[in-house]
Design a protein around this motif. Structure first.
Motif, mmCIF file in Angstrom:
data_model
loop_
_atom_site.group_PDB
_atom_site.id
_atom_site.type_symbol
_atom_site.label_atom_id
_atom_site.label_comp_id
_atom_site.label_asym_id
_atom_site.label_seq_id
_atom_site.Cartn_x
_atom_site.Cartn_y
_atom_site.Cartn_z
ATOM 1 N N ASN A 30 24.268 56.223 29.194
ATOM 2 C CA ASN A 30 24.398 57.604 28.725
ATOM 3 C C ASN A 30 23.070 58.311 28.974
ATOM 4 O OD1 ASN A 30 24.788 60.010 27.390
ATOM 5 N ND2 ASN A 30 25.575 59.088 25.518
ATOM 6 N N ILE A 31 23.091 59.420 29.692
ATOM 7 C CA ILE A 31 21.850 60.146 29.959
ATOM 8 C C ILE A 31 21.664 61.344 29.041
ATOM 9 C CG2 ILE A 31 21.687 59.420 32.359
ATOM 10 C CD1 ILE A 31 22.683 62.298 33.060
ATOM 11 N N GLY A 32 22.607 61.600 28.152
ATOM 12 C CA GLY A 32 22.469 62.730 27.224
ATOM 13 C C GLY A 32 22.341 64.042 27.981
ATOM 14 N N GLY A 33 21.279 64.790 27.714
ATOM 15 C CA GLY A 33 21.054 66.076 28.359
ATOM 16 C C GLY A 33 19.975 66.037 29.426
ATOM 17 N N LEU A 34 19.734 64.869 30.009
ATOM 18 C CA LEU A 34 18.714 64.738 31.046
ATOM 19 C C LEU A 34 19.096 65.587 32.250
ATOM 20 C CD1 LEU A 34 16.089 63.078 31.721
ATOM 21 C CD2 LEU A 34 17.602 61.557 32.994
ATOM 22 N N LYS A 35 18.111 66.255 32.834
ATOM 23 C CA LYS A 35 18.358 67.145 33.962
ATOM 24 C C LYS A 35 17.491 66.758 35.151
ATOM 25 C CE LYS A 35 19.576 71.247 31.238
ATOM 26 N NZ LYS A 35 19.937 70.531 30.066
ATOM 27 N N VAL A 36 17.938 67.168 36.328
ATOM 28 C CA VAL A 36 17.139 66.994 37.535
ATOM 29 C C VAL A 36 15.830 67.765 37.356
ATOM 30 C CG1 VAL A 36 17.071 67.476 40.015
ATOM 31 C CG2 VAL A 36 19.180 66.660 38.968
ATOM 32 N N ARG A 37 14.739 67.235 37.851
ATOM 33 C CA ARG A 37 13.371 67.769 37.744
ATOM 34 C C ARG A 37 12.750 67.499 36.379
ATOM 35 N NH1 ARG A 37 10.181 68.767 41.192
ATOM 36 N NH2 ARG A 37 9.122 70.377 40.069
ATOM 37 N N ALA A 38 13.424 66.746 35.512
ATOM 38 C CA ALA A 38 12.820 66.367 34.228
ATOM 39 C C ALA A 38 11.643 65.441 34.513
ATOM 40 C CB ALA A 38 13.844 65.667 33.340
ATOM 41 N N PRO A 39 10.608 65.491 33.691
ATOM 42 C CA PRO A 39 9.441 64.647 33.956
ATOM 43 C C PRO A 39 9.693 63.168 33.699
ATOM 44 C CG PRO A 39 9.103 65.994 31.991
ATOM 45 C CD PRO A 39 10.414 66.387 32.560
ATOM 46 N N VAL A 40 8.983 62.343 34.441
ATOM 47 C CA VAL A 40 8.905 60.906 34.191
ATOM 48 C C VAL A 40 7.484 60.674 33.696
ATOM 49 C CG1 VAL A 40 9.018 58.599 35.183
ATOM 50 C CG2 VAL A 40 10.552 60.390 36.020
ATOM 51 N N LYS A 41 7.351 60.129 32.473
ATOM 52 C CA LYS A 41 6.035 59.962 31.865
ATOM 53 C C LYS A 41 5.750 58.506 31.574
ATOM 54 C CE LYS A 41 6.084 64.459 29.514
ATOM 55 N NZ LYS A 41 5.919 65.124 28.215
ATOM 56 N N SER A 42 4.496 58.132 31.748
ATOM 57 C CA SER A 42 4.020 56.822 31.338
ATOM 58 C C SER A 42 2.763 57.050 30.515
ATOM 59 C CB SER A 42 3.717 55.954 32.561
ATOM 60 O OG SER A 42 3.280 54.686 32.155
ATOM 61 N N ALA A 43 2.755 56.567 29.289
ATOM 62 C CA ALA A 43 1.648 56.774 28.353
ATOM 63 C C ALA A 43 1.365 58.264 28.153
ATOM 64 C CB ALA A 43 0.398 56.044 28.836
ATOM 65 N N VAL B 83 1.564 60.633 30.336
ATOM 66 C CA VAL B 83 1.114 61.291 31.561
ATOM 67 C C VAL B 83 2.292 61.428 32.515
ATOM 68 C CG1 VAL B 83 -0.446 61.114 33.536
ATOM 69 C CG2 VAL B 83 -1.186 60.318 31.291
ATOM 70 N N VAL B 84 2.474 62.605 33.095
ATOM 71 C CA VAL B 84 3.562 62.809 34.051
ATOM 72 C C VAL B 84 3.229 62.062 35.339
ATOM 73 C CG1 VAL B 84 4.842 64.510 35.400
ATOM 74 C CG2 VAL B 84 4.177 65.046 33.059
ATOM 75 N N VAL B 85 4.105 61.103 35.698
ATOM 76 C CA VAL B 85 3.891 60.290 36.898
ATOM 77 C C VAL B 85 4.981 60.508 37.938
ATOM 78 C CG1 VAL B 85 2.582 58.508 35.680
ATOM 79 C CG2 VAL B 85 5.075 58.301 35.886
ATOM 80 N N GLY B 86 5.916 61.395 37.648
ATOM 81 C CA GLY B 86 6.988 61.668 38.593
ATOM 82 C C GLY B 86 8.008 62.622 38.016
ATOM 83 N N ARG B 87 9.107 62.772 38.747
ATOM 84 C CA ARG B 87 10.197 63.669 38.346
ATOM 85 C C ARG B 87 11.539 63.009 38.652
ATOM 86 N NH1 ARG B 87 8.754 68.164 35.381
ATOM 87 N NH2 ARG B 87 6.664 68.722 35.965
ATOM 88 N N VAL B 88 12.575 63.451 37.938
ATOM 89 C CA VAL B 88 13.933 63.012 38.221
ATOM 90 C C VAL B 88 14.388 63.729 39.482
ATOM 91 C CG1 VAL B 88 16.312 63.031 37.408
ATOM 92 C CG2 VAL B 88 14.460 62.531 35.807
ATOM 93 N N ALA B 89 14.759 62.963 40.510
ATOM 94 C CA ALA B 89 15.162 63.555 41.791
ATOM 95 C C ALA B 89 16.647 63.906 41.814
ATOM 96 C CB ALA B 89 14.836 62.602 42.938
ATOM 97 N N SER B 90 17.492 63.003 41.318
ATOM 98 C CA SER B 90 18.933 63.267 41.322
ATOM 99 C C SER B 90 19.611 62.415 40.265
ATOM 100 C CB SER B 90 19.541 62.965 42.697
ATOM 101 O OG SER B 90 19.466 61.583 42.979
ATOM 102 N N ILE B 91 20.797 62.860 39.872
ATOM 103 C CA ILE B 91 21.611 62.133 38.895
ATOM 104 C C ILE B 91 23.025 62.057 39.460
ATOM 105 C CG2 ILE B 91 22.535 62.107 36.554
ATOM 106 C CD1 ILE B 91 20.117 63.856 35.731
ATOM 107 N N THR B 92 23.537 60.824 39.602
ATOM 108 C CA THR B 92 24.897 60.633 40.111
ATOM 109 C C THR B 92 25.608 59.608 39.237
ATOM 110 O OG1 THR B 92 24.137 58.919 41.640
ATOM 111 C CG2 THR B 92 24.270 61.151 42.511
ATOM 112 N N LEU B 93 26.923 59.529 39.410
ATOM 113 C CA LEU B 93 27.728 58.548 38.683
ATOM 114 C C LEU B 93 28.180 57.483 39.662
ATOM 115 C CD1 LEU B 93 29.079 57.843 35.952
ATOM 116 C CD2 LEU B 93 31.097 59.014 36.795
#
Length: 157
Positions: A48-61, A63-73
């Motif tokens: 379940n991804i809830g309300g996650l959207k494309v371009r949402a940040p990927v964070k570690s500790a 710090v933004v280390v990336g972005r969500v590129a795409s979401i598929t089923l």
């Protein structure tokens, strides 16, 4: 002369207002940070991804280390496949895990990347082995209400 000065100030005010609206639109669309550096893509699967959207940040500790590129089923497992574009400067071990988190109580959702301890690093195209789905507020509320109803039913018996 006084009229020209007034028109100049009004024009400047309109331009500043337009720039402010552009800034807000970029912030709301999660597009305020443009990166042109090298990236590599990994896949994470969630129930379940809830309300996650494309371009949402990927964070570690934090710090933004990336972005969500795409979401598929995935049509076979019926799980959400989330492609993560990670900055090439950050190499994560293969046993790292990904969780969908929320900033604040009702804020935007993002991916929290927790570092593992393996010797080998994730490479482009690899799958993140351990994931944790989003906590959906509606599900928590319904669980609470059902547990309260069950306790009320027990106390009446």
């Amino acid at each position: 002369m006084k009229n020209k000065s007034l028109e100049l100030w009004v024009g400047l005010f309109v331009v500043l207002g337009g720039l402010a609206l552009l800034f807000l639109a970029l912030k709301a669309g999660n597009m305020s940070s443009f990166t042109t550096g090298e990236r590599y893509q990994v896949i994470a699967e969630f129930d379940n991804i809830g309300g996650l959207k494309v371009r949402a940040p990927v964070k570690s500790a934090g710090v933004v280390v990336g972005r969500v590129a795409s979401i598929t089923l995935d049509g076979y497992t019926f799980r959400a496949q989330v492609a993560l574009d990670l900055d090439a400067d950050f190499r994560f071990p293969q046993d790292s895990s990904a969780r969908i988190l929320t900033s604040g109580l009702l804020g935007e959702q993002y991916i929290g990347f927790e570092v593992g301890g393996a010797d080998e690093n994730l490479a482009a195209g690899d799958k993140v082995a351990r994931t944790q789905s989003a906590v959906v507020l509606e599900d928590l509320i319904s669980q609470f209400l059902f547990s309260q109803a069950a306790e009320g039913k027990k106390s009446k018996e």
